[in-house]
Design a protein around this motif. Sequence first.
Motif, short mmCIF file in Angstrom:
data_model
loop_
_atom_site.label_atom_id
_atom_site.label_comp_id
_atom_site.label_asym_id
_atom_site.label_seq_id
_atom_site.Cartn_x
_atom_site.Cartn_y
_atom_site.Cartn_z
N ALA A 89 -44.10 34.88 40.42
CA ALA A 89 -43.39 35.98 41.20
C ALA A 89 -42.54 36.65 40.08
CB ALA A 89 -42.59 35.44 42.52
N ALA A 90 -41.68 35.79 39.45
CA ALA A 90 -40.88 36.33 38.41
C ALA A 90 -41.69 37.11 37.39
CB ALA A 90 -40.28 35.11 37.49
N VAL A 91 -42.98 36.59 36.82
CA VAL A 91 -43.51 37.14 35.96
C VAL A 91 -44.05 38.75 36.48
CG1 VAL A 91 -45.86 37.49 34.56
CG2 VAL A 91 -44.51 35.35 34.79
N LEU A 92 -44.46 38.78 37.80
CA LEU A 92 -44.88 40.04 38.33
C LEU A 92 -43.90 41.14 38.26
CD1 LEU A 92 -47.17 39.05 41.53
CD2 LEU A 92 -47.90 40.38 39.50
N ARG A 93 -42.55 40.52 38.63
CA ARG A 93 -41.37 41.36 38.33
C ARG A 93 -40.84 41.83 37.33
NH1 ARG A 93 -35.38 40.09 41.52
NH2 ARG A 93 -34.50 41.76 41.00
N TRP A 94 -41.22 40.98 36.42
CA TRP A 94 -40.58 41.18 34.99
C TRP A 94 -41.63 42.25 34.25
CZ3 TRP A 94 -43.76 39.92 30.66
CH2 TRP A 94 -43.30 40.34 29.65
N SER A 95 -42.83 42.24 34.50
CA SER A 95 -43.92 42.83 33.95
C SER A 95 -44.02 44.15 34.56
CB SER A 95 -45.32 42.18 34.04
OG SER A 95 -45.66 42.05 35.44
N ALA A 96 -43.15 44.39 35.58
CA ALA A 96 -43.35 45.89 36.37
C ALA A 96 -42.90 47.17 35.25
CB ALA A 96 -42.57 46.06 37.43
N GLY A 97 -42.02 46.48 34.24
CA GLY A 97 -41.50 47.38 33.03
C GLY A 97 -42.66 47.87 32.28
N ILE A 98 -43.76 47.31 32.14
CA ILE A 98 -44.81 47.48 31.32
C ILE A 98 -45.63 48.60 31.58
CG2 ILE A 98 -46.82 46.43 29.98
CD1 ILE A 98 -45.53 43.77 30.12
N GLU A 99 -45.63 49.75 31.07
CA GLU A 99 -46.23 50.93 31.60
C GLU A 99 -47.69 50.95 31.53
OE1 GLU A 99 -44.50 54.25 29.59
OE2 GLU A 99 -42.55 53.95 30.58
N TYR A 100 -48.44 50.34 30.46
CA TYR A 100 -49.73 50.02 30.42
C TYR A 100 -50.38 49.04 31.22
CZ TYR A 100 -54.02 50.39 27.73
OH TYR A 100 -55.58 50.59 27.29
N GLY A 101 -51.12 49.45 32.33
CA GLY A 101 -51.42 48.72 33.23
C GLY A 101 -52.19 47.56 32.71
N PRO A 102 -53.50 47.68 31.89
CA PRO A 102 -54.13 46.61 31.31
C PRO A 102 -53.42 45.65 30.63
CG PRO A 102 -55.41 48.66 31.04
CD PRO A 102 -53.77 48.99 31.38
N LEU A 103 -52.47 45.89 29.81
CA LEU A 103 -51.62 44.67 29.32
C LEU A 103 -50.72 44.13 30.33
CD1 LEU A 103 -50.49 43.69 26.80
CD2 LEU A 103 -48.73 45.47 26.61
N ARG A 104 -50.32 44.84 31.30
CA ARG A 104 -49.59 43.99 32.19
C ARG A 104 -50.33 43.09 32.92
NH1 ARG A 104 -46.93 46.19 38.17
NH2 ARG A 104 -45.95 44.08 38.51
N TRP A 105 -51.34 43.33 33.32
CA TRP A 105 -52.17 42.37 34.25
C TRP A 105 -52.86 41.41 33.36
CZ3 TRP A 105 -50.42 42.46 38.67
CH2 TRP A 105 -50.05 43.40 39.43
N GLY A 106 -53.06 41.91 32.10
CA GLY A 106 -53.75 40.63 31.35
C GLY A 106 -52.58 39.69 31.04
N LEU A 107 -51.35 40.09 30.66
CA LEU A 107 -50.14 39.00 30.64
C LEU A 107 -50.13 38.38 31.87
CD1 LEU A 107 -47.67 41.05 28.56
CD2 LEU A 107 -49.11 39.29 27.78
N VAL A 108 -49.99 38.78 33.11
CA VAL A 108 -49.81 38.15 34.50
C VAL A 108 -51.33 37.39 34.21
CG1 VAL A 108 -49.84 38.40 36.99
CG2 VAL A 108 -48.66 40.04 35.55
N GLY A 109 -52.39 37.79 34.16
CA GLY A 109 -53.58 36.78 34.21
C GLY A 109 -53.67 35.71 33.47
N LEU A 110 -52.97 35.85 32.09
CA LEU A 110 -52.63 34.67 31.17
C LEU A 110 -51.74 33.68 31.88
CD1 LEU A 110 -52.61 33.22 28.51
CD2 LEU A 110 -50.98 35.07 27.73
N ILE A 111 -50.63 33.99 32.52
CA ILE A 111 -49.83 33.19 33.08
C ILE A 111 -50.55 32.32 34.19
CG2 ILE A 111 -47.67 32.66 34.32
CD1 ILE A 111 -47.37 33.72 31.25
N ALA A 112 -51.29 33.08 35.04
CA ALA A 112 -51.97 32.49 36.17
C ALA A 112 -53.16 31.40 35.69
CB ALA A 112 -52.52 33.59 37.04
N LEU A 113 -53.66 31.71 34.68
CA LEU A 113 -54.73 31.01 34.00
C LEU A 113 -54.05 29.77 33.56
CD1 LEU A 113 -57.38 30.23 32.83
CD2 LEU A 113 -56.79 31.48 30.63
N LEU A 114 -53.03 29.74 32.72
CA LEU A 114 -52.29 28.34 32.23
C LEU A 114 -51.83 27.50 33.48
CD1 LEU A 114 -50.45 29.75 29.41
CD2 LEU A 114 -52.58 28.35 29.45
#
Length: 324
Positions: A70-95
């Motif tokens: 949840a914290a990552v989702l909130r923090w990543s909201a400032g990343i304008e490029y969608g593929p990068l944002r969801w890639g980083l969220v997916g990385l955290i979820a994978l780990l």
Amino acid sequence: MVTDALLALVVRLLPARHRDWGEAMRAETAALPAGRERWAHALGCAGAVLAQPAAVRAVGYPLAAVAVLAAVLRWSAGIEYGPLRWGLVGLIALLHVVALWGRRPGLLGPVGDGLAARAVRAGGCLFIAAMTAAFVARMATHGPPAEQASFGVPVFAGFLTSYLVGLLAFTARRTAVPGRAIATGAAASLAAVGVWVAGQFLFPPVPANVGGAVFTIGCGVAAVTLLLAKAGRSRDTLLSALSVGLLGPLLVFASVVLMSGYGPARLIPDLVPAALTPADRLANSRIEIQDPYVAMLFLACLGGVILTVASLATGRAEAGKVAR
């Protein structure tokens, strides 16, 4: 009854050896008159169960994982490029998925018995979590977003996953590495990197190649082999030595990042002589000195893969011996 369903759910959080206690509480609650008294007793029993360490671990880890995501989702909201944002969220979820997999009975979990296995797993997971946070923050703020999304995120996802899986496999109960072998591998990694870092302060600057670091880690592997060869089995010696190949390079890379970012100027070689001012040369050299040591991340990735394969293969053989 709702109260019985509540207690049945909560009792499942107890370890098997305490289930009789939980069932007794369910029977006591069912014997009470319906109404406020039964609810008060049921809630009291549920609180007693949830206060047990096993229940705290069972509930706490998933809740912590949800909170981090949840914290990552909130923090990543400032990343304008969608593929990068969801890639980083997916990385955290994978780990997180891999870490939670390491808590369940199977190839990677649960953690082995003894303080050494628990301490090395906990410390290693925290270290990998710190590395992940640093990588994610850097990828979100440095470099072209499209390049980071298509190249940076997949590469670091592979790196970090290999580190985590190798650590979990090495410290898993199924692998059954003795505490002494686990502690020796961790201590040798810390000692080897400590010697290498001390050498940088005694004979600055930090070299712009990884030869000395690789040699020092090799000495750590040799030290583990010598220490355990006579006292332990060859299998345990092998896995402990391989753990140095995973932990050592990661510690070297982290040390270089810290020294380049916060160390005195005498540690930093002049790698950008064309810069206009001495301050610019130093600032740019602090960045450039990290580049050669990215090779340590590749080395640690290879070490994690080899350690995983060796741990799973020898763990299967060990389980077969016990079964026979």
